[in-house]
Design a protein around this motif. Structure first.
Motif: not given
Length: 525
Positions: A54-56, A58-59, A61-62, A65, A166, A170, A173
């Motif tokens: 989950g945190p991977q 999110l990172q 995605n960061a 971005q 990603s 995914t 996850r």
């Protein structure tokens, strides 16, 4: 052969409990192991989902971005030539470094799928950044449209690697979420299985207790109840089930056999008692006939002997010498003493056999009557009396008067050189009145304390002290007939003191007194 021989094939309750305990412990250990594994899997799946994948994602995605911010800044600069549009690029580089560091901390290191995808992203991003870094350098001229096209092509490659990263994260996850759901399902199933096992164990334990313990106890109780309620004491009792119950049944049956033996012995004793009772009844009947003969047939010849001897003495005075007159006196005295003895024997035998009316009597009045009967002896001896307050008791007045008269008469008869002093008193002790008759006479030695109450037992010669030797025996019989006791007080150092007890009127009807009267009646019989 042991009476428990048939119990050897049966398991004892202790062994059954041990087996069930081992089974329950093994099942509990298995349940604990399975539960531990399920909880560990659940924790692992939750850790992977919440602390890794989950945190991977999110990172990632960061990171995406940050790279998009860099591309936006570069494109704005290339289109306008204003360096202010490069600020998103600068910020994006910082965000990129932070996101990469966090991804590597979360496990995206080289050699792992996430690490390989991250390396691919960084290579593509490095190529793009190298291509666009020269036009953005300070002092560089505004690039043409060809540089923008080249940068767009290179950044499309960066987008492809980001999409791959990603997508893989995914998938990881989703796999972690599936593992978490699976572990939760396994734990729920395991808890349901444990609950089912507990229910099954309780059911099995209930059925085992009912079959192995409850039912054998019920059967044993039914057999014992059948023996006790139907009076079928010869019916055997058998235990079943565990060894302890079999042994208990054997013990109960052994007790039943002992009771059977005791009942048989009791029946034999009853038969013997019945036979002896019948013999005793015949003996009593013979004794009554003897008493009748003694009171009528025997006394008539004695009266004739005494009368004719007295006639001889009066008709031929002076014709017989002194020895002849002495012989006649001996004959008259012997006949009179024989009559007195017969009368005393009849009185002794009638005590308790011809029961009179039991009433509440004043022992003070009874003593007055006894002293009236002894008035000639009292005057002859010069006796002095001391008396306390005497109570009321329940009994036959004539018999109790005879007790007091005999005891006082003995005090008067066995006096010393001094005139007799007789003291009569009574005091209450619990449910009894304790009477005392004491004197200052010659006394009685302690060794004769029991002998004096035996019929015909005399401590002195007839010449020294008259009497038939029945008085104290009759006193004991009368007192015991009334539920009391009589004895010689051996603690007295001067003279003698007789004591006897009689129940208090309120306590005379108690069961203990009734049993005493019954026992006394049996002894009289």
């Amino acid at each position: 052969m042991s009476r428990y021989a048939d119990a050897q094939p049966h398991w004892p309750i202790r062994r059954w409990v041990t087996v069930f305990g081992i089974i329950e412990v093994l099942l509990l250990i298995a349940a604990l192991i399975g539960g531990g594994i399920a909880v560990r899997n659940l924790n692992d799946a939750r850790t992977r989902l919440l602390d890794e994948t989950g945190p991977q994602l999110l990172q990632a995605n960061a990171l995406s971005q940050a790279l998009l911010n860099q591309e936006t800044g570069i494109r704005g600069f290339l289109l306008t030539g204003q360096r202010d549009f490069l600020q998103p690029y600068v910020d994006g580089r910082e965000q990129q470094d932070a996101a990469v560091d966090e991804l590597r901390r979360l496990g995206a290191v080289p050699g792992t799928p996430a690490g390989d995808d991250l390396a691919a992203v960084l290579r593509a991003a490095g190529t793009w950044q190298a291509a666009v870094a020269v036009p953005t350098a300070p002092g560089a001229s505004r690039p043409g449209t060809g540089a923008a096209d080249t940068g767009k092509t290179l950044f499309d490659r960066v987008r492809g690697t980001l999409d791959t990263l990603s997508a893989h994260l995914t998938v990881a996850r989703d796999d972690s979420r599936g593992d978490l759901n699976s572990a939760a399902t396994q734990l729920s199933v395991l808890l349901a299985v444990i609950a089912g096992l507990v229910v099954v164990l309780f059911v099995l334990l209930f059925l085992w207790l009912r079959r192995t313990i409850t039912n054998p106890i019920t059967r044993l109780a039914a057999e014992v109840r059948a023996v006790s309620t139907t009076d079928d004491i010869h019916r055997p009792v058998h235990g079943s089930g565990p060894r302890e119950l079999v042994e208990l049944g054997a013990d109960v049956d052994a007790m039943r056999l002992r009771i059977v033996e005791e009942v048989n012995e009791l029946e034999r004793a009853h038969a013997l008692l019945d036979a002896r009772t019948q013999a005793l009844e015949r003996s009593n009947s013979d004794l009554e006939q003897f008493a009748y003969v003694a009171s009528h047939d025997l006394q008539e010849p004695l009266r004739k002997v005494a009368s004719f001897c007295q006639l001889l003495e009066r008709r031929y005075p002076g014709q017989l010498d002194e020895r002849g007159e002495q012989y006649i006196a001996f004959a008259v005295d012997g006949a009179k003493r024989m009559q007195a003895l017969i009368n005393d024997l009849l009185s002794f035998s009638r005590v308790g056999r011809r029961a009179g009316e039991m009433t509440v009597v004043d022992t003070g009045k009874l003593l007055d009557e006894a002293l009236g009967n002894l008035e000639p002896v009292i005057e002859e001896t010069g006796a002095r009396f001391e008396r306390g307050e005497l109570p009321e008791v329940r009994g036959e007045a004539s018999l109790l008067t005879a007790v007091l008269q005999n005891l006082v008469n003995n005090a008067l008869k066995f006096h010393g050189e001094e005139p007799p002093v007789v003291r009569v008193s009574a005091e209450r002790e619990g449910d009894e009145w304790l009477f005392s008759v004491s004197d200052n006479g010659i006394g009685i030695e302690e060794q004769y304390a029991e002998r004096i109450f035996v019929i015909f037992q005399r401590l002195h010669s007839k010449a020294a002290y008259g009497g038939t030797g029945i008085g104290l025996a009759m006193c004991r019989k009368i007192v015991e007939y009334h539920g009391g006791r009589i004895w010689l007080d051996t603690d007295v150092t001067e003279g003698s003191r007789f004591r006897f007890t009689l129940p208090v009127p309120g306590a005379a009807d108690s069961p203990e007194h009734t049993e005493t009267l019954t026992a006394t009646g049996n002894e009289d019989a």
